[in-house]
Design an enzyme around this catalytic site. Structure first.
Site, PDB file in Angstrom:
ATOM      1  CG  HIS A  63      -1.471  -2.854  -7.107  1.00  0.00           C
ATOM      2  ND1 HIS A  63      -1.003  -3.912  -7.821  1.00  0.00           N
ATOM      3  CD2 HIS A  63      -0.751  -2.820  -5.965  1.00  0.00           C
ATOM      4  CE1 HIS A  63      -0.030  -4.505  -7.142  1.00  0.00           C
ATOM      5  NE2 HIS A  63       0.143  -3.850  -6.021  1.00  0.00           N
ATOM      6  CG  ASP A  98      -1.746  -1.289   1.262  1.00  0.00           C
ATOM      7  OD1 ASP A  98      -2.226  -1.717   0.213  1.00  0.00           O
ATOM      8  OD2 ASP A  98      -1.823  -1.885   2.346  1.00  0.00           O
TER       9      ASP A  98
HETATM   10  P1  IMP Z   1      -1.883 -12.867   2.990  1.00  0.00           P
HETATM   11  O1  IMP Z   1      -0.891 -12.339   2.020  1.00  0.00           O
HETATM   12  O2  IMP Z   1      -3.312 -12.695   2.549  1.00  0.00           O
HETATM   13  O3  IMP Z   1      -1.572 -14.276   3.411  1.00  0.00           O
HETATM   14  O4  IMP Z   1      -1.757 -11.992   4.323  1.00  0.00           O
HETATM   15  C1  IMP Z   1      -0.583 -12.001   5.120  1.00  0.00           C
HETATM   16  C2  IMP Z   1      -0.292 -10.610   5.680  1.00  0.00           C
HETATM   17  O5  IMP Z   1       0.098  -9.746   4.618  1.00  0.00           O
HETATM   18  C3  IMP Z   1      -1.483  -9.924   6.352  1.00  0.00           C
HETATM   19  O6  IMP Z   1      -0.994  -9.098   7.398  1.00  0.00           O
HETATM   20  C4  IMP Z   1      -2.053  -9.046   5.247  1.00  0.00           C
HETATM   21  O7  IMP Z   1      -2.777  -7.956   5.755  1.00  0.00           O
HETATM   22  C5  IMP Z   1      -0.770  -8.615   4.542  1.00  0.00           C
HETATM   23  N1  IMP Z   1      -0.958  -8.285   3.123  1.00  0.00           N
HETATM   24  C6  IMP Z   1      -1.011  -9.164   2.085  1.00  0.00           C
HETATM   25  N2  IMP Z   1      -1.149  -8.494   0.917  1.00  0.00           N
HETATM   26  C7  IMP Z   1      -1.165  -7.195   1.218  1.00  0.00           C
HETATM   27  C8  IMP Z   1      -1.247  -6.010   0.431  1.00  0.00           C
HETATM   28  O8  IMP Z   1      -1.324  -6.022  -0.801  1.00  0.00           O
HETATM   29  N3  IMP Z   1      -1.222  -4.824   1.099  1.00  0.00           N
HETATM   30  C9  IMP Z   1      -1.102  -4.772   2.455  1.00  0.00           C
HETATM   31  N4  IMP Z   1      -1.022  -5.846   3.233  1.00  0.00           N
HETATM   32  C10 IMP Z   1      -1.048  -7.053   2.626  1.00  0.00           C
HETATM   33 MG    MG Z   2      -2.599  -2.304  -1.714  1.00  0.00          MG
END
Ligand code: IMP
Ligand code: MG
Length: 347
Positions: A53, A23
């Protein structure tokens, strides 16, 4: 640069990655680069539909989870590398929404996220309550990939017409002197290897892995742009140094909602130590700073460095002195056009 051996021009192959916890505004930076540099190919690496995105272009807001944010340039071919996890319904919806059917290509070997992966992501207590994942099924899909039981794109009839050899397309373009832009997802400190384990995503997301995701070897990369937001945010579990109380984050206008999950992002000031480490881990050659206007409203909409108020300029200089690479792109507002571009004009 003139390539004397081939007699054609060598154009830089650039990788864009996140420097904090995702982000950072990569979608905005990449969409700007796509319009300005007109890449022949934009190739997406990274994890999968956990990424969100945001692109604001021509008064329209797009929340992309699968396609490269470079879709805004209608001439750019949009590829998704074999390392990326595909959710077919989300992908097909984005293809339709962006009318990009004739220029999208997915690698034969992309793994497929199915409903059972999503369910496992959501019912597993460790994933949903401790790590606080996005619930998009990415972790369980990777788990099945590692076990070598996951279904891949090659075996998915509904994707048949989009399938291609992404590494071959990308490397052929580079060898022909065409411009290739590689898009990463998430951020350095969500990396499975380099992040704040266990509060991380299910893959490494630093530049070397993003390149591997699309099949580009390290010697083919000219530039790595690491994107930082002017403050840090984090969604899900895990420590965030200097985290502000919710009301203070709201007061400063740093509270954001997550694109994919609509959860509130926790916020903290810019973290110079993490930024330095992100530059190191990604081998970054340039940095982009987004949302300068959120910290310094007087900088909003400025597109030339000569007109940048002293407050914003000093902050950018302080970052540059700390990370020791040039800040070449500065975001000054939400739309693609709100940007200061300080890259080498000879390119
Ligand atoms: P997962 O990738 O869904 O397994 O989530 C694992 C961790 O990464 C969690 O804390 C999510 O909130 C974070 N996370 C995964 N993708 C994003 C993203 O695109 N932006 C922000 N946090 C993310
Ligand atoms: Mg994002």
């Amino acid at each position: 640069m003139l390539d004397l051996l081939e007699g054609n021009y060598h154009l830089p192959c650039t990788v864009v990655v996140g420097g904090f916890f995702g982000d950072e505004g990569k979608g905005k930076i990449v969409s700007y680069l796509a319009l300005k540099d007109r890449p022949h190919i934009a190739a997406r690496g990274g994890v999968g539909t956990n990424a969100g995105h945001t692109v604001i272009y021509q008064n329209k807001l797009f929340k992309m989870r699968m396609l490269p944010s470079a879709f805004v340039n209608k001439k750019t071919r949009l590829l998704i590398g074999p390392g990326v996890l595909i959710n077919p319904s989300i992908l097909l919806e984005e293809v339709k929404m962006t009318a990009s059917e004739d220029r999208v290509g997915l690698d034969f070997q992309c793994a497929i996220i199915d409903n059972q992966h999503i369910l496992r992501d959501r019912v597993n207590e460790h994933l949903s309550k401790t790590v606080q994942t996005t619930g998009s099924g990415c972790g369980p899909c990777m788990e099945d990939r590692v076990k070598r039981v996951v279904k891949i794109a090659r075996d998915t009839p509904e994707l048949a017409k989009y399938l291609t050899d992404v590494p071959l397309e990308v490397n052929t373009a580079i060898d022909e002197g065409k411009l290739v832009l590689v898009e990463g997802t998430q951020g350095t400190f969500l990396s499975l290897y380099h992040g704040t384990y266990p509060y991380v995503t299910c893959k490494d997301v630093t530049a070397p892995s993003i390149c591997a995701d699309v099949g580009i070897g390290p010697t083919k990369i000219d530039d790595v742009i690491v994107v930082f937001k002017a403050y840090t945010t984090r969604v899900g579990g895990g420590f965030l140094a200097g985290e502000l109380p919710e009301d203070e984050a709201n007061r400063r206008g740093w509270s954001e909602m997550a694109t994919v999950t609509q959860r509130r992002r926790r916020a903290a000031p810019f973290n110079f130590d993490l930024a330095k480490r992100a530059v190191m881990l990604n081998g970054a050659t340039q940095a982009a700073i987004t949302k300068l206007d959120v910290i310094y409203p007087e900088c909003r909409g400025i597109t030339s460095v000569d007109k940048l108020p002293k407050s914003g300029l000093e902050f950018v200089k302080k970052i540059e002195e700390s990370i020791r690479i040039p800040v070449t792109l500065i975001g000054t507002g939400p739309t693609v056009a709100d940007i200061i571009d300080l890259r080498n004009p000879s390119r």
